[in-house]
Write a protein that holds these residues in place. Sequence first.
Motif, mmCIF file in Angstrom:
data_model
loop_
_atom_site.group_PDB
_atom_site.id
_atom_site.type_symbol
_atom_site.label_atom_id
_atom_site.label_comp_id
_atom_site.label_asym_id
_atom_site.label_seq_id
_atom_site.Cartn_x
_atom_site.Cartn_y
_atom_site.Cartn_z
ATOM 1 N N ARG A 1 -21.494 16.651 -21.011
ATOM 2 C CA ARG A 1 -21.799 16.876 -22.425
ATOM 3 C C ARG A 1 -23.270 16.604 -22.719
ATOM 4 O O ARG A 1 -23.907 17.316 -23.501
ATOM 5 C CB ARG A 1 -20.912 15.998 -23.311
ATOM 6 N N TYR A 2 -23.817 15.571 -22.104
ATOM 7 C CA TYR A 2 -25.223 15.240 -22.329
ATOM 8 C C TYR A 2 -26.128 16.379 -21.856
ATOM 9 O O TYR A 2 -27.045 16.794 -22.579
ATOM 10 C CB TYR A 2 -25.580 13.948 -21.593
ATOM 11 N N LEU A 3 -25.876 16.887 -20.654
ATOM 12 C CA LEU A 3 -26.686 17.986 -20.127
ATOM 13 C C LEU A 3 -26.512 19.249 -20.970
ATOM 14 O O LEU A 3 -27.480 19.982 -21.232
ATOM 15 C CB LEU A 3 -26.310 18.255 -18.674
ATOM 16 N N GLU A 4 -25.293 19.509 -21.412
ATOM 17 C CA GLU A 4 -25.045 20.687 -22.245
ATOM 18 C C GLU A 4 -25.784 20.588 -23.575
ATOM 19 O O GLU A 4 -26.248 21.591 -24.117
ATOM 20 C CB GLU A 4 -23.543 20.854 -22.482
ATOM 21 N N ASP B 1 -28.639 28.894 -17.480
ATOM 22 C CA ASP B 1 -28.442 28.892 -16.026
ATOM 23 C C ASP B 1 -29.146 27.725 -15.339
ATOM 24 O O ASP B 1 -29.835 27.887 -14.333
ATOM 25 C CB ASP B 1 -28.934 30.206 -15.399
ATOM 26 N N VAL B 2 -28.977 26.531 -15.880
ATOM 27 C CA VAL B 2 -29.677 25.377 -15.320
ATOM 28 C C VAL B 2 -28.752 24.210 -15.014
ATOM 29 O O VAL B 2 -29.210 23.164 -14.572
ATOM 30 C CB VAL B 2 -30.787 24.884 -16.278
ATOM 31 N N LYS C 1 -35.524 22.533 -14.347
ATOM 32 C CA LYS C 1 -35.909 23.194 -15.598
ATOM 33 C C LYS C 1 -35.646 22.323 -16.820
ATOM 34 O O LYS C 1 -36.221 22.558 -17.882
ATOM 35 C CB LYS C 1 -35.169 24.524 -15.728
ATOM 36 N N LEU C 2 -34.798 21.318 -16.671
ATOM 37 C CA LEU C 2 -34.518 20.400 -17.781
ATOM 38 C C LEU C 2 -35.422 19.173 -17.746
ATOM 39 O O LEU C 2 -35.381 18.349 -18.665
ATOM 40 C CB LEU C 2 -33.054 19.950 -17.740
ATOM 41 N N GLY C 3 -36.201 19.017 -16.678
ATOM 42 C CA GLY C 3 -37.081 17.859 -16.580
ATOM 43 C C GLY C 3 -36.331 16.548 -16.439
ATOM 44 O O GLY C 3 -36.791 15.512 -16.936
#
Length: 210
Positions: free
Chosen positions: A19-22, A32-33, A51-53
């Motif tokens: 959920r956090y990443l979403e 697409d990450v 791509k999310l750092g």
Amino acid sequence: MDITRDLLGSSPSADSITRYLETIVQHASITDVLVPEVKVYPDMVYFNYHKLGISLQFSPRQGYKPTFGLKREQLKDDCLSLEGIDVYNSNVKPGTLNQPAFSPFPLLPLRIPLETSPGNSRGSRPSTISIAANTTGKEFVSWLGEPSRKGGGAGPLSGSINIWCEWSEDGLMVEFGGEESRGPQAWERGKDAVWRVVTVFPPTNKGYAS
């Protein structure tokens, strides 16, 4: 965006991590990450979201010793526990063919809650710090006090290690970037150095000499 310590101790497949990443993906409009680059070592497993750092560090437990080269589906999630969260700024080192660079975390400022109980030896300070893209070493020290551990900065500018500071009681480590963070005079210039990587980990009450 807040970094919640509630994620620490979770397994790679925990709903809270997903959920956090979403949430990052949704607010940053990046697609697409969510499939990480996985780097496996016997004492640590890294889930890198370039791509999310952000990078998630999972520590093996229950005697589990993952071997080099394991693929994501071969890992035993129940035997991995989230030990650290790395968040990257825009002044990261260039990538290579084998190791791509991390993009800057897309949802700055990064807000991190601090322990403010009377038992904390750091005294009066903010309950939450807000780390912007241009936050410097001077600002970290003004919020957190002198670090319990620090290192880097030695050697010639071209071959030295970036200076870093750790506040063990807060579970926070900061590596700095730019020319101010390297070379023999790095600690004199360090107050003006901007952070490169912020790492959040479980706080400890043990103090360390710098």
